[in-house]
Design a protein around this motif. Structure first.
Motif, mmCIF file in Angstrom:
data_model
loop_
_atom_site.group_PDB
_atom_site.id
_atom_site.type_symbol
_atom_site.label_atom_id
_atom_site.label_comp_id
_atom_site.label_asym_id
_atom_site.label_seq_id
_atom_site.Cartn_x
_atom_site.Cartn_y
_atom_site.Cartn_z
ATOM 1 N N LYS A 43 -10.657 -3.083 -2.475
ATOM 2 C CA LYS A 43 -10.755 -1.872 -0.562
ATOM 3 C C LYS A 43 -12.201 -1.583 -1.403
ATOM 4 O O LYS A 43 -12.135 -0.712 -2.189
ATOM 5 C CB LYS A 43 -10.122 -1.551 0.215
ATOM 6 N N SER B 82 1.053 -1.430 -0.081
ATOM 7 C CA SER B 82 0.407 0.081 0.026
ATOM 8 C C SER B 82 1.234 0.887 0.084
ATOM 9 O O SER B 82 0.670 1.984 -1.214
ATOM 10 C CB SER B 82 -1.071 0.227 1.520
ATOM 11 N N TYR C 27 -6.658 -3.439 6.786
ATOM 12 C CA TYR C 27 -6.412 -2.751 5.809
ATOM 13 C C TYR C 27 -6.567 -1.760 6.925
ATOM 14 O O TYR C 27 -5.803 0.033 6.350
ATOM 15 C CB TYR C 27 -8.010 -2.693 5.233
ATOM 16 N N PRO D 148 -13.960 -2.678 4.033
ATOM 17 C CA PRO D 148 -12.517 -2.517 5.750
ATOM 18 C C PRO D 148 -13.729 -2.421 7.721
ATOM 19 O O PRO D 148 -14.915 -1.682 7.068
ATOM 20 C CB PRO D 148 -12.339 -0.646 5.376
#
Length: 832
Positions: free
Chosen positions: A261, A221, A299, A267
């Motif tokens: 996501k 990420s 996440y 999440p």
């Protein structure tokens, strides 16, 4: 075993156990029934869930009161209480999304937690070895911790909602179970150090696994987020925002999870918002939303990518081949399975073509009532064309009608989206893809459809190769598949999977759809093969390569991460003064002194999009393609593609690809003649540059080149010297090549567009401007302004591929038949 049976017998004799056991089994059955009914879209799953909640509420309140009043006597029933509380949570989740859709392993982990509690919570002074139970309990306890964290922000609402039939209580259940279990486990662990270690080891194993996964996801990420920030400084206004990220994103397991996501994975911070199919901005993604605890926790420690949903879906399409998932879908298709597949292939070695007919039977999973829409994606070998579509309606095969892509799409939307009746639609997609849609499918109405594809045999050395089709669609892996190959003529064939020769057919039975290929010997002398149609003859000839003198004004190295240092060095050592690369859309000279530094600029660029409209006329581009990229459809609204369409073709750009692969971008640029394309080895490309030459395939207004098969199909007026001795697929391939060839011209020319729609109709081929559609009744075609095709080749067929008689031939046939009938009746009268 004796100890376990003794314990079970002892436990059953305790007060309230048998009654609690019956209630728990009944509640579990209701929960399983709820989950299955919801999965299969039964409308009455809410009733089953509410019934389960009523039982759970009454039993839970009653048992809680009893345990609080007489703790010593009934504390052994605490595992039943916890189990039923959690069952109630899952029942409530069926119609009020406490947890959304959960992976099956979450239910199994919760079950393991509840079962291990019966051994751990027992009210006994015996110090038996139960380390395995504690280890399992430690592993599964993590799911209770997750549920508590997940519902933390809902707790204030839960207290208020308790007033509404007590349903709000279930939002507090994980926290209550967590407290009860911690208190109980701490008391029991002090009795045995081994149990303490076992429980800790189980819980620690989950923490370690989660930590490793989170670190991997977090690292990725940060890489993507950093790339987004860096690319924002060099943003190219001509391209969509996501392209720069897509170009530098190497597909892997972690990247796909990050891009999904909010689109697929929920999440923890998103629990108060529910979004359906229409929640992804302007684009749809047909994958159900999942609450995966491992992903949701990870996440929390990942940086935000700063990409909106549309951008992430576009990256999933280009980098992860998720174009089928992003197709517009009017009805759900998540409960469909492909029951069986028939793969029928007929090979025409003399014409270097093959026809593949795929028949599929689609069913809903057992007892599913709601109508479903099936979408299949067919990845075709280069140069292939879709030539038939059929759908069985009320047991009768209805063949597809070819019309413009706009009319076909509008008719399908009207009938599926509004009228909910029978259609099937076949559409062309960039990158040698065809998409087929079928509707409706339900438990009482399985559907069968059939589609056909004409493909060139790829010539390599002294062999011709047939490559099977790659198909994506509803649960293909378990389909019963039968594959058959038949040869036109007596030619040997070898295949990469086992076919058995039966009655002149090669037969194979298998599960799912394997990728396979067939090898056929190549005749050095191409036989005379042709097809006559409407006073024209279409003859198969050897493709003609022409070596032309060519001194490029510039040599552009289209670098990316697949290039090796040695390959780049090979070109700079030519000592040419006009070798350049494009770095951040700016042209830069590359030479012996700077090529290693320049190479580093491209070490994480996985595909490029050269500004072809900026490159000097008569330039030579050397590329090395991978297999993925953005395509023209995804760039449709960009200034970049508008500039390519307006300014590229007249520049006479030549491209050499030193890779055997070709990505969707270069495939379309080649098909639509924006560039002159040639594929060869690195050694040959260097030789051509040194000799100042380029290899072209000879083109003519009355010919179409089929490069993979090394043939050209030439149109000429019909005469007595050429007879129609080949399959009608020859004409279909000619028509397809003509439509693709003219795509650049017809962008703003409606007259030309109509002309080539008629050509597509005549050959019955699916192209960028035409689609095949099957409607339920003839009246449906009239309502939607679709005319049935008359005097065309019609749908291709495995059993009917020969020449269609010309008008004068029909006259001779009718005359001959009349004479035969006359003599037959005369002889019959004389005999009588």
């Amino acid at each position: 075993m004796k100890y376990k049976s003794d314990f079970l017998e002892y436990y059953i004799q305790k007060p309230g156990v048998i009654f609690s056991f019956i209630i728990t089994i009944f509640s579990s059955i209701l929960l399983v029934g709820t989950l299955i009914s919801k999965k299969l879209h039964f409308d009455y799953f809410i009733f089953i869930a509410l019934l389960g909640l009523i039982f759970e509420f009454i039993y839970g309140v009653g048992l809680s009161f009893v345990i609080l009043r007489k703790k010593e006597k009934y504390v052994h029933l605490t595992p039943f209480l916890i189990t039923n509380w959690l069952i109630g949570c899952f029942c409530l989740n069926a119609f009020f999304p406490l947890f959304y859709d959960l992976p099956i392993w979450v239910y199994l982990a919760t079950l393991a937690f509840c079962l291990s509690n019966f051994l751990i919570y027992r009210n006994s002074d015996e110090n038996r070895e139960t380390s395995i139970s504690y280890f399992i309990n430690g592993l599964s306890f993590a799911i209770i911790v997750y549920f508590t964290i997940y519902l933390l922000s809902l707790m204030p609402f839960s207290f208020v909602a308790i007033l509404a039939l007590g349903l709000g209580f279930y939002g507090l259940v994980p926290a209550l179970v967590l407290i009860i279990h911690i208190v109980t486990i701490m008391r029991h662990l002090n009795r045995n150090r081994i149990n303490y270690i076992s429980f800790g080891a189980g819980f620690l194993m989950i923490i370690i696994g989660l930590t490793v996964f989170t670190i991997g996801l977090s690292i990725e990420s940060r890489k993507i987020a950093q790339s987004v920030r860096i690319q924002s400084f060099d943003h190219n206004n001509e391209l969509p925002n996501y392209i720069a990220i897509s170009q530098r994103l190497k597909p892997n397991f972690f990247n796909e999870i990050l891009l999904k996501k909010d689109i697929v994975y929920i999440p923890i911070h998103d629990i108060l918002t529910y979004r359906g199919f229409d929640s992804f901005g302007s684009k749809q993604y047909n994958e159900r939303k999942i609450n995966n605890p491992i992903v949701s926790i990870a996440y929390l420690f990942c940086q935000d990518l700063n990409l909106d949903d549309d951008d992430r879906i576009n990256i999933l399409k280009s980098n992860f081949d998720k174009r089928l998932e992003a197709e517009e879908q009017l009805w759900s298709g998540e409960n469909l399975i492909t029951k069986n597949i028939k793969e029928d292939v007929k090979v025409y070695p003399e014409a270097r073509l093959a026809y593949t007919e795929i028949s599929m039977k689609i069913e809903c999973t057992e007892d599913s009532r709601r109508d479903q829409e099936a979408i299949y994606s067919f990845q075709l070998p280069e140069g292939s064309v879709a030539t038939s579509l059929s759908l069985w309606v009320n047991g009768i095969e209805r063949k597809g009608v070819l019309t413009t892509k706009e009319k076909a799409k509008a008719a399908y939307k009207q009938i599926v989206g509004v009228e909910s009746r029978d259609p099937s639609l076949m559409q062309w997609k960039e990158g040698n893809k065809v998409v087929v849609r079928v509707f409706p499918i339900n438990r009482e109405n399985p559907r069968t459809f059939k589609c056909g594809f004409t493909t060139p045999l790829k010539v390599e050395d002294n062999e011709m190769k047939y490559q099977s089709l790659s198909i994506k669609g509803p649960n293909i892996s378990n389909a019963e598949t039968i594959s058959r190959i038949q040869m036109a003529g007596n030619t040997n064939i070898t295949t990469s999977k086992d076919f058995e020769l039966k009655k002149n057919f090669y037969i194979n039975k298998s599960k799912g759809l394997d990728n396979w290929e067939a090898i056929i010997p190549l005749n050095k002398a191409l036989p005379s093969t042709s097809f006559a149609w409407k006073n024209k003859v279409y003859e198969v000839k050897d493709i003609q390569k022409i070596i032309i003198p060519f001194t490029p004004s510039e040599i552009i190295l289209d670098l990316n991460s697949s290039w090796t240092t040695k390959q780049i060095e090979s070109f700079v050592e030519l000592n040419k003064q006009n070798v350049f690369v494009y770095v951040n859309d700016e042209k830069k000279e590359i030479n012996k002194e700077n090529f290693r530094a320049i190479e580093q600029e491209f070490e994480d660029l996985h595909y490029s999009l050269l500004p072809l409209y900026k490159i000097s006329e008569n330039s030579l581009i050397i590329t090395k393609c991978g297999t993925f990229s953005a395509n023209f459809e995804e760039l449709e609204d960009s200034d970049y593609l508008k500039n390519i369409k307006a300014e590229t073709k007249q520049r006479n750009l030549k491209v050499i690809n030193i890779s055997s692969d070709i990505n969707p971008f270069w495939q379309t640029a080649k098909e639509q003649k924006y560039i002159t394309y040639f594929q060869t080895s690195l050694k040959n490309s260097l030789k051509l540059i040194e000799q100042k030459r380029f290899i072209l395939f000879k083109t003519d207004t009355n010919a179409v080149n089929i490069e993979p098969a090394n043939i050209s199909i030439v149109e000429s007026p019909q005469n007595n010297s050429l007879k129609s001795n080949g399959p009608n697929h020859i004409y279909r391939m000619y028509a397809f090549g003509k439509v693709l060839e003219e795509q650049v011209k017809i962008q703003n020319d409606s007259l030309s567009q109509n002309q080539y729609v008629e050509l597509a109709k005549d050959a019955n081929i699916v192209t960028p401007i035409s689609s095949l559609i099957v409607l339920e009744t003839d009246e449906d075609y009239k309502k939607n302004g679709i005319e049935k095709n008359v005097d065309t080749l019609g749908n291709a067929s495995i059993n009917n591929d020969g020449a269609v008689p010309e008008p004068h031939e029909w006259l001779l046939i009718i005359l001959g038949s009349t004479i035969l009938l006359f003599y037959y009746r005369k002889n019959k009268n004389q005999t009588s």
